[in-house]
Design a protein around this motif. Structure first.
Motif, PDB file in Angstrom:
ATOM      1  N   ALA A 129      44.902  94.824  72.126  1.00  0.00           N
ATOM      2  CA  ALA A 129      45.990  95.798  72.112  1.00  0.00           C
ATOM      3  C   ALA A 129      45.604  97.055  72.883  1.00  0.00           C
ATOM      4  CB  ALA A 129      46.349  96.153  70.671  1.00  0.00           C
ATOM      5  N   ALA A 130      44.353  97.496  72.742  1.00  0.00           N
ATOM      6  CA  ALA A 130      43.895  98.711  73.431  1.00  0.00           C
ATOM      7  C   ALA A 130      43.884  98.513  74.937  1.00  0.00           C
ATOM      8  CB  ALA A 130      42.503  99.101  72.938  1.00  0.00           C
ATOM      9  N   LEU A 131      43.517  97.325  75.403  1.00  0.00           N
ATOM     10  CA  LEU A 131      43.494  97.058  76.837  1.00  0.00           C
ATOM     11  C   LEU A 131      44.873  97.237  77.459  1.00  0.00           C
ATOM     12  CD1 LEU A 131      41.119  93.959  76.904  1.00  0.00           C
ATOM     13  CD2 LEU A 131      40.726  96.122  78.116  1.00  0.00           C
ATOM     14  N   VAL A 132      45.902  96.854  76.718  1.00  0.00           N
ATOM     15  CA  VAL A 132      47.272  97.026  77.202  1.00  0.00           C
ATOM     16  C   VAL A 132      47.717  98.472  77.054  1.00  0.00           C
ATOM     17  CG1 VAL A 132      49.691  96.372  76.843  1.00  0.00           C
ATOM     18  CG2 VAL A 132      47.879  94.634  76.699  1.00  0.00           C
ATOM     19  N   ASP A 133      47.426  99.061  75.912  1.00  0.00           N
ATOM     20  CA  ASP A 133      47.957 100.387  75.586  1.00  0.00           C
ATOM     21  C   ASP A 133      47.262 101.524  76.320  1.00  0.00           C
ATOM     22  OD1 ASP A 133      49.702  99.138  73.877  1.00  0.00           O
ATOM     23  OD2 ASP A 133      48.502  99.516  72.078  1.00  0.00           O
ATOM     24  N   MET A 134      46.085 101.274  76.925  1.00  0.00           N
ATOM     25  CA  MET A 134      45.327 102.353  77.550  1.00  0.00           C
ATOM     26  C   MET A 134      45.802 102.673  78.959  1.00  0.00           C
ATOM     27  SD  MET A 134      41.759 100.309  78.292  1.00  0.00           S
ATOM     28  CE  MET A 134      40.911 101.533  79.293  1.00  0.00           C
ATOM     29  N   GLY A 135      46.679 101.868  79.522  1.00  0.00           N
ATOM     30  CA  GLY A 135      47.096 102.092  80.899  1.00  0.00           C
ATOM     31  C   GLY A 135      48.602 102.103  81.077  1.00  0.00           C
ATOM     32  N   PRO A 136      49.070 102.052  82.340  1.00  0.00           N
ATOM     33  CA  PRO A 136      50.506 102.117  82.621  1.00  0.00           C
ATOM     34  C   PRO A 136      51.307 101.005  81.968  1.00  0.00           C
ATOM     35  CG  PRO A 136      49.228 102.459  84.626  1.00  0.00           C
ATOM     36  CD  PRO A 136      48.256 102.036  83.570  1.00  0.00           C
ATOM     37  N   SER A 137      50.655  99.881  81.697  1.00  0.00           N
ATOM     38  CA  SER A 137      51.381  98.769  81.081  1.00  0.00           C
ATOM     39  C   SER A 137      51.897  99.119  79.695  1.00  0.00           C
ATOM     40  CB  SER A 137      50.471  97.539  80.988  1.00  0.00           C
ATOM     41  OG  SER A 137      50.130  97.066  82.276  1.00  0.00           O
ATOM     42  N   ALA A 138      51.338 100.154  79.085  1.00  0.00           N
ATOM     43  CA  ALA A 138      51.788 100.550  77.746  1.00  0.00           C
ATOM     44  C   ALA A 138      53.264 100.915  77.738  1.00  0.00           C
ATOM     45  CB  ALA A 138      50.947 101.726  77.246  1.00  0.00           C
ATOM     46  N   HIS A 139      53.779 101.354  78.889  1.00  0.00           N
ATOM     47  CA  HIS A 139      55.188 101.744  78.963  1.00  0.00           C
ATOM     48  C   HIS A 139      56.114 100.533  79.048  1.00  0.00           C
ATOM     49  CE1 HIS A 139      54.115 105.928  79.379  1.00  0.00           C
ATOM     50  NE2 HIS A 139      53.379 105.668  80.431  1.00  0.00           N
ATOM     51  N   HIS A 140      55.540  99.363  79.348  1.00  0.00           N
ATOM     52  CA  HIS A 140      56.371  98.197  79.620  1.00  0.00           C
ATOM     53  C   HIS A 140      56.132  97.035  78.662  1.00  0.00           C
ATOM     54  CE1 HIS A 140      57.295 100.101  83.485  1.00  0.00           C
ATOM     55  NE2 HIS A 140      56.014 100.393  83.536  1.00  0.00           N
ATOM     56  N   ALA A 141      54.948  96.998  78.037  1.00  0.00           N
ATOM     57  CA  ALA A 141      54.589  95.846  77.220  1.00  0.00           C
ATOM     58  C   ALA A 141      55.200  95.930  75.829  1.00  0.00           C
ATOM     59  CB  ALA A 141      53.064  95.739  77.109  1.00  0.00           C
ATOM     60  N   HIS A 142      55.375  94.774  75.229  1.00  0.00           N
ATOM     61  CA  HIS A 142      55.842  94.684  73.847  1.00  0.00           C
ATOM     62  C   HIS A 142      54.682  94.236  72.978  1.00  0.00           C
ATOM     63  CE1 HIS A 142      59.955  95.186  75.170  1.00  0.00           C
ATOM     64  NE2 HIS A 142      59.773  94.228  76.057  1.00  0.00           N
ATOM     65  N   ALA A 143      54.740  94.569  71.710  1.00  0.00           N
ATOM     66  CA  ALA A 143      53.639  94.252  70.804  1.00  0.00           C
ATOM     67  C   ALA A 143      53.333  92.765  70.769  1.00  0.00           C
ATOM     68  CB  ALA A 143      53.968  94.745  69.396  1.00  0.00           C
ATOM     69  N   ASP A 144      54.351  91.923  70.957  1.00  0.00           N
ATOM     70  CA  ASP A 144      54.120  90.481  70.884  1.00  0.00           C
ATOM     71  C   ASP A 144      53.578  89.915  72.179  1.00  0.00           C
ATOM     72  OD1 ASP A 144      56.357  90.872  72.387  1.00  0.00           O
ATOM     73  OD2 ASP A 144      57.568  89.332  71.403  1.00  0.00           O
ATOM     74  N   ARG A 145      53.290  90.767  73.152  1.00  0.00           N
ATOM     75  CA  ARG A 145      52.753  90.296  74.423  1.00  0.00           C
ATOM     76  C   ARG A 145      51.290  90.694  74.617  1.00  0.00           C
ATOM     77  NH1 ARG A 145      57.621  91.178  78.907  1.00  0.00           N
ATOM     78  NH2 ARG A 145      59.121  89.810  77.904  1.00  0.00           N
ATOM     79  N   HIS A 146      50.619  91.028  73.560  1.00  0.00           N
ATOM     80  CA  HIS A 146      49.207  91.401  73.649  1.00  0.00           C
ATOM     81  C   HIS A 146      48.291  90.188  73.692  1.00  0.00           C
ATOM     82  CE1 HIS A 146      49.898  95.712  71.902  1.00  0.00           C
ATOM     83  NE2 HIS A 146      50.275  95.593  73.142  1.00  0.00           N
ATOM     84  N   GLY A 147      48.853  89.008  73.727  1.00  0.00           N
ATOM     85  CA  GLY A 147      48.032  87.822  73.800  1.00  0.00           C
ATOM     86  C   GLY A 147      47.242  87.610  72.517  1.00  0.00           C
ATOM     87  N   THR A 148      47.936  87.490  71.402  1.00  0.00           N
ATOM     88  CA  THR A 148      47.267  87.458  70.105  1.00  0.00           C
ATOM     89  C   THR A 148      46.368  86.243  69.913  1.00  0.00           C
ATOM     90  OG1 THR A 148      49.250  86.423  69.177  1.00  0.00           O
ATOM     91  CG2 THR A 148      49.044  88.818  68.983  1.00  0.00           C
ATOM     92  N   ASP A 149      46.520  85.224  70.763  1.00  0.00           N
ATOM     93  CA  ASP A 149      45.678  84.048  70.621  1.00  0.00           C
ATOM     94  C   ASP A 149      44.480  84.078  71.574  1.00  0.00           C
ATOM     95  OD1 ASP A 149      47.292  83.869  72.848  1.00  0.00           O
ATOM     96  OD2 ASP A 149      47.488  81.678  72.736  1.00  0.00           O
ATOM     97  N   LEU A 150      44.307  85.158  72.307  1.00  0.00           N
ATOM     98  CA  LEU A 150      43.204  85.253  73.269  1.00  0.00           C
ATOM     99  C   LEU A 150      41.930  85.716  72.580  1.00  0.00           C
ATOM    100  CD1 LEU A 150      44.970  86.956  76.324  1.00  0.00           C
ATOM    101  CD2 LEU A 150      44.385  84.540  76.054  1.00  0.00           C
ATOM    102  N   ALA A 151      40.835  85.035  72.872  1.00  0.00           N
ATOM    103  CA  ALA A 151      39.536  85.422  72.313  1.00  0.00           C
ATOM    104  C   ALA A 151      38.657  86.083  73.358  1.00  0.00           C
ATOM    105  CB  ALA A 151      38.821  84.201  71.733  1.00  0.00           C
TER     106      ALA A 151
END
Length: 226
Positions: free
Chosen positions: A182-204
């Motif tokens: 979640a931090a990888l997405v939220d720390m940059g410009p993508s935070a303005h466009h991404a949705h919580a369900d697109r954080h790749g919850t199944d990625l290890a």
């Protein structure tokens, strides 16, 4: 964004990038020398703090358009000077005063960077490659990165008088947990466009892939083309 960036960097995931920045500085500056370092787009100050440990006699200027970011960065480099600015505008820095400039994942104003660096000064630029965090981009959680971004950056800097001395690809797979994804997405410009369900919850794990570019400013600086 700043909180996400602070948490993510504190986890050590990007430590190899910091190590590459330090290695690039070693090729141009001795650790014992008193130099002036400008971190242009300092963010939370993670990379400046790492570099300050390598260059204990250096004077640091930490610059960002976010006042909160500058305050956070200065806490990591206590003896530093902080300034709030827009990198796209003329920088409030005297000509030829910086020995080293650092620009990590930030806008690049080639003409102004050349103006504030002394002749033969070093510019260290970090740019993501097209494979950076590709797993998160596949899920739609992050914006795409253009291919050959390093060549694009180099092409913009050469007319300002910079010469590319070295290019190092830093690429590795990092294990991540839910909070780090979640931090990888939220720390940059993508935070303005991404949705919580697109954080790749199944990625290890995610791929970290950046180019660390070391430029030298030639003695003769060419005018920047429009």
């Amino acid at each position: 964004m700043l909180e996400a960036r602070h948490d993510l960097l504190a986890s050590g995931i990007y430590r190899p990038i910091a190590a590459a920045i330090i290695d690039a500085s070693r090729s141009r500056v001795a650790a014992s020398v008193a130099v002036r370092v400008a971190d242009l787009g300092c963010g939370t100050g993670y990379y400046a703090a790492q570099l300050a440990e390598e260059l204990p006699n250096a004077a640091f200027l930490l610059a960002d358009r976010s006042a909160t970011a500058v305050r956070m960065a200065m806490r990591g480099v206590p003896a530093s000077t902080g300034v709030i600015l827009d990198l796209w505008r003329p920088l409030p820095v005297r000509d030829a005063t910086a020995d080293v400039a650092v620009n990590v994942f930030a806008p690049r104003n080639a003409a102004e960077f050349a103006r504030i660096l002394r002749p033969d000064g070093a510019l260290i630029v970090v740019v993501p490659t097209g494979d950076h965090l590709r797993e998160l981009r596949t899920t739609g959680g992050m914006l795409d990165i253009p291919r050959d971004k390093d060549a694009h950056v180099t092409g913009r800097l050469l007319p300002a008088g910079f010469e590319l001395e070295r290019s190092e690809r830093v690429e590795y797979v990092a294990d991540v947990d839910v909070a780090q994804r979640a931090a990888l997405v939220d720390m940059g410009p993508s935070a303005h466009h991404a949705h919580a369900d697109r954080h790749g919850t199944d990625l290890a794990a995610v791929t970290v892939s950046v180019d660390v570019l070391l430029f030298r400013l030639g003695a003769t600086v060419l005018p920047q083309s429009a």
